[in-house]
Motif scaffolding. Structure first.
Motif, short mmCIF file in Angstrom:
data_model
loop_
_atom_site.label_atom_id
_atom_site.label_comp_id
_atom_site.label_asym_id
_atom_site.label_seq_id
_atom_site.Cartn_x
_atom_site.Cartn_y
_atom_site.Cartn_z
N SER A 397 0.82 -1.21 0.00
CA SER A 397 0.00 0.00 0.00
C SER A 397 0.86 1.28 0.00
O SER A 397 1.56 1.56 0.99
CB SER A 397 -0.89 0.01 1.24
N PRO A 398 0.80 2.08 -1.06
CA PRO A 398 1.53 3.36 -1.07
C PRO A 398 1.06 4.30 0.04
O PRO A 398 1.84 5.10 0.56
CB PRO A 398 1.19 3.95 -2.45
N VAL A 399 -0.22 4.19 0.41
CA VAL A 399 -0.75 5.07 1.48
C VAL A 399 -0.05 4.74 2.80
O VAL A 399 0.40 5.64 3.53
CB VAL A 399 -2.27 4.87 1.63
N VAL A 400 0.06 3.46 3.09
CA VAL A 400 0.72 3.04 4.33
C VAL A 400 2.21 3.40 4.28
O VAL A 400 2.79 3.83 5.28
CB VAL A 400 0.51 1.53 4.57
N LYS A 401 2.81 3.24 3.10
CA LYS A 401 4.23 3.59 2.95
C LYS A 401 4.45 5.06 3.31
O LYS A 401 5.38 5.42 4.02
CB LYS A 401 4.65 3.33 1.50
N GLN A 402 3.53 5.90 2.82
CA GLN A 402 3.65 7.34 3.10
C GLN A 402 3.50 7.62 4.59
O GLN A 402 4.25 8.43 5.17
CB GLN A 402 2.58 8.10 2.29
N LEU A 403 2.54 6.96 5.23
CA LEU A 403 2.35 7.17 6.67
C LEU A 403 3.57 6.71 7.46
O LEU A 403 3.96 7.33 8.45
CB LEU A 403 1.11 6.40 7.16
N LYS A 404 4.17 5.61 7.00
CA LYS A 404 5.37 5.08 7.68
C LYS A 404 6.53 6.05 7.55
O LYS A 404 7.30 6.27 8.49
CB LYS A 404 5.71 3.73 7.07
N GLU A 405 6.66 6.65 6.36
CA GLU A 405 7.81 7.52 6.12
C GLU A 405 7.64 8.92 6.73
O GLU A 405 8.59 9.70 6.73
CB GLU A 405 8.05 7.63 4.62
N ALA A 406 6.42 9.21 7.16
CA ALA A 406 6.18 10.54 7.76
C ALA A 406 5.45 10.35 9.09
O ALA A 406 4.27 10.67 9.23
CB ALA A 406 5.36 11.40 6.81
N PRO A 407 6.15 9.82 10.11
CA PRO A 407 5.49 9.56 11.39
C PRO A 407 4.93 10.85 12.01
O PRO A 407 5.50 11.92 11.83
CB PRO A 407 6.60 9.01 12.28
N HIS A 408 3.84 10.70 12.71
CA HIS A 408 3.18 11.86 13.31
C HIS A 408 4.02 12.40 14.46
O HIS A 408 4.24 11.71 15.46
CB HIS A 408 1.80 11.44 13.83
N ARG A 409 4.49 13.62 14.33
CA ARG A 409 5.32 14.26 15.38
C ARG A 409 4.90 15.72 15.53
O ARG A 409 5.73 16.62 15.59
CB ARG A 409 6.80 14.18 14.99
N GLN A 410 3.61 15.92 15.58
CA GLN A 410 3.12 17.30 15.65
C GLN A 410 3.41 17.93 17.02
O GLN A 410 3.43 17.24 18.04
CB GLN A 410 1.62 17.30 15.39
N VAL A 411 3.62 19.22 16.99
CA VAL A 411 3.81 19.99 18.23
C VAL A 411 2.72 21.04 18.30
O VAL A 411 2.43 21.71 17.30
CB VAL A 411 5.20 20.69 18.25
N ARG A 412 2.11 21.19 19.45
CA ARG A 412 1.10 22.23 19.65
C ARG A 412 1.60 23.18 20.75
O ARG A 412 2.05 22.72 21.81
CB ARG A 412 -0.24 21.62 20.09
N LEU A 413 1.52 24.47 20.49
CA LEU A 413 1.92 25.47 21.49
C LEU A 413 0.68 26.13 22.06
O LEU A 413 -0.27 26.45 21.31
CB LEU A 413 2.82 26.53 20.86
N TYR A 414 0.69 26.37 23.37
CA TYR A 414 -0.49 26.90 24.06
C TYR A 414 -0.16 28.18 24.85
O TYR A 414 0.95 28.33 25.36
CB TYR A 414 -1.05 25.86 25.03
N ALA A 415 -1.20 29.02 24.96
CA ALA A 415 -1.12 30.22 25.80
C ALA A 415 -2.34 30.26 26.70
O ALA A 415 -3.32 29.51 26.48
CB ALA A 415 -1.08 31.47 24.92
N LEU A 416 -2.32 31.11 27.72
CA LEU A 416 -3.51 31.31 28.55
C LEU A 416 -4.63 31.87 27.68
O LEU A 416 -4.35 32.58 26.70
CB LEU A 416 -3.20 32.29 29.68
N PRO A 417 -5.90 31.61 28.02
CA PRO A 417 -7.00 32.10 27.19
C PRO A 417 -6.93 33.62 26.97
O PRO A 417 -7.13 34.10 25.85
CB PRO A 417 -8.26 31.73 27.98
#
Lengths: 435, 181
Positions: A397-417
């Motif tokens: 599966s090319p879709v799975v290949k793509q997901l494997k090669e781009a692992p989820h490593r998202q960063v979220r930054l937060y502030a007070l409301p």
């Protein structure tokens, strides 16, 4: 014909799987206070503040995992009899198979008994193992609870006269200390790329939250699950591994995509992540020393007292500190920036620059790889019956290949409301429209 | 903040960089990281559990994939009859990634030297055996060499008890295996 009491069966109505059948032995374990506690531990912590339907508990999930494990076990036992006999030493009578099936059912049923309140949100507050830098996991608690609190109800039940299951066998299957290679093979059904735990929670969470992201073809996966002989990397001989037959690879892709969608849309949702953070800090505030008691005999009962009800009671009394107050008033931290899902080096540099620019406005940075619900490595083994070859799913599966090669490593930054607008303005000024 | 990820990526890159011929199989890398975190207590947060293929944490695979995305390493698949494997080598950005965690790598350089000099030259199959012995010694409720040998042989029947005993003794002599008897 009259049946002995322990041969009676009972049914639970499950919103995902229909009727789930349990025997008298299992029911006596379900009735035990240790298992009933799971009725008071929500499956997804504080997620109902984002998805209001998310009020389901570890109790129904545990029954569901037992059900799915049994379906997988039965299918593999029937479809891969020859491999199981040659590689794992099963005989033709089926006696070993039925004993191991019962062992797996108990392990599946009890695998989450060690969860802390609000499930994974509080996992970071488990203490380190003595003398190490390594934290205990909830599986270590499950195993110790089974060994120390469920011995009588499991080992002394009349149904155990012939099987002679021990709590240590069940516990060691869960905490990964089993020295039995059959058990280690079946363990992948509880903790692996294609495990019953994941398959149940994806379907269950989708149903309760009212989303379609976690749906996949469970029936097809069960029908094509198989045991294969393959040569592991660097090995001189063949060994037995869990795989999906070639006819099931599209269903396996469906499972991988379900994990990806649920992770991005639910488990790592920006507001859900903020509430996990507040809950973690509020719990740390109310726990002696900021951590849960260790999974040791004299502390297990104290640990088991911690459930959602107790935490909610303390929060209502104002004992959760500043973060408890935020939970109460729905004043959660606000996201001011998110990175791409699988950032390259330049995005990491932007993150470093933003941290400097935001300064004290930045109150939290949460990374997806620290989440319990990781997308993980998607390479399920696929067995081609025609050529006897075993290949990774990413080969098909090319879709799975793509997901494997781009692992989820998202960063979220937060502030007070109250600082969120200012934070977003700084981000906009620094980066423009770039994430 | 959030240094652990960089520590992990830098550590696995450094292991590949210091391995013989600057190449490691994926199984070998998994077992080297297991030995580092278990025997030397290098704090990178992996949680190894025992499977039929020895101590394993799927997070290592995910980190290898991300290290490859950042060009810290390159990963090539190798096929052979009845199976497949992966070869990992340093990538064009290996030094950049290691620079991000320089103080961490410096603090643990003796551990990295120890594991690469002692274990990296071994074949993946041998590393699987040694790491299984160490896991049984550290995590199972065993106290004697005989118990280690019988448990490991049940998990890995393709190794003879004589081989397991010999390797366990060797590990015992170097202090890697803690059991006394």
């Amino acid at each position: 014909m009259a049946h002995a009491t322990h041969e009676r069966t009972y049914e639970f109505r499950c919103p995902v799987h229909g009727f789930i059948e349990v025997n008298d032995w299992e029911r006596s374990v379900i009735d035990h206070p240790v298992f009933q506690r799971l009725r008071r531990i929500r499956q997804l912590g504080w997620t109902d503040y984002v998805y209001p339907g998310s009020t389901h508990t570890r109790f129904e999930h545990s029954l569901g995992v037992m059900h799915v494990v049994t379906r997988m076990y039965n299918a593999i036992s029937q479809q891969s009899r020859a491999v199981l006999q040659s590689q794992l030493g099963y005989d033709t009578t089926g006696v070993g198979t039925s004993r191991d099936r019962q062992l797996m059912r108990f392990a599946a049923l009890l695998h989450d008994t060690g969860h802390a309140p609000f499930s994974h949100a509080s996992e970071e507050l488990l203490p380190n193992r003595p003398g190490t830098n390594r934290k205990y996991g909830h599986e270590d608690y499950s195993a110790e609870i089974i060994r120390r609190r469920l011995k009588d109800v499991i080992e002394k039940h009349p149904a155990n006269e012939n099987m002679r299951l021990t709590v240590d066998e069940i516990a060691s299957l869960i905490d990964g200390t089993s020295g039995n290679r059959r058990v280690l093979f079946w363990r992948e059904l509880l903790d692996g790329q294609m495990d019953a735990d994941r398959m149940d929670y994806l379907l269950r969470d989708s149903l309760h939250l009212g989303v379609q992201y976690g749906r996949f073809d469970l029936d097809r996966i069960v029908a094509t699950a198989t045991a294969v002989e393959m040569m592991p990397e660097g090995s001189a001989g063949v060994e037995c591994r869990l795989a999906v037959a070639k006819g099931g690879w599209h269903a396996a892709v469906g499972l991988i995509l379900a994990r990806y969608f649920m992770f991005t849309q639910v488990y790592f949702h920006k507001t859900r992540v903020a509430y996990d953070l507040h809950l973690r800090h509020a719990l740390a505030h109310m726990l002696p020393g900021g951590v849960f008691p260790a999974p040791e005999d004299d502390k297990i009962d104290e640990y088991l007292k911690w459930d959602d009800w107790r935490v909610l009671g303390r929060l209502a009394e104002g004992k959760g500190g500043e973060h408890g107050q935020r939970l109460h008033e729905r004043r959660h931290f606000r996201q001011v920036w998110e990175s791409p899902e699988s950032p390259l080096a330049d995005a990491q540099e932007r993150l470093d620059a933003l941290r400097t620019e935001l300064g004290d406005l930045l109150v939290a940075a949460e990374r997806s790889e620290k989440s319990w619900y990781k997308t993980g490595n998607p390479d399920i083994r696929v067995a081609n019956e025609d050529s006897d070859e075993v290949q990774p799913l990413s080969d098909y599966s090319p879709v799975v290949k793509q997901l494997k090669e781009a692992p989820h490593r998202q960063v979220r930054l937060y502030a007070l409301p109250e600082n969120a607008d200012e934070g977003r303005r700084i981000v906009q000024e620094k980066l423009g429209g770039t994430s | 903040m959030n240094d652990t990820m960089w520590h992990r990526l830098a550590l696995l890159t450094a292991l590949v960089q210091q391995a013989p011929q600057q190449r490691l199989g994926r199984t070998a890398l998994m077992k080297l990281l297991f030995l580092l975190t278990t025997v030397r207590d290098v704090p990178v947060g992996y949680r190894f559990r025992m499977y039929t293929y020895g101590p394993f944490d799927s997070e290592v695979l995910s980190d290898v994939d991300y290290a490859a995305r950042l060009d810290a390493v390159s990963v090539e698949m190798e096929r052979y009859p009845n199976g497949y494997g992966y070869v990992i080598q340093p990538g064009s950005a290996a030094q950049d990634i290691m620079d991000r965690a320089q103080p961490f790598l410096e603090a643990h350089q003796p551990d990295i030297d120890w594991v690469t000099e002692t274990f990296a030259p071994l074949a993946a199959g041998d590393l699987e055996l040694l790491s299984t012995i160490v896991y049984v010694d550290r995590e199972h409720r065993v106290s004697t060499l005989d118990e280690i040998v019988s448990t490991v042989q049940e998990i890995k029947p393709r190794f003879t008890s004589a081989t397991i005993r010999q390797e366990a003794k060797r590990l015992q002599e170097t202090g890697v295996v803690a059991c006394s008897a």
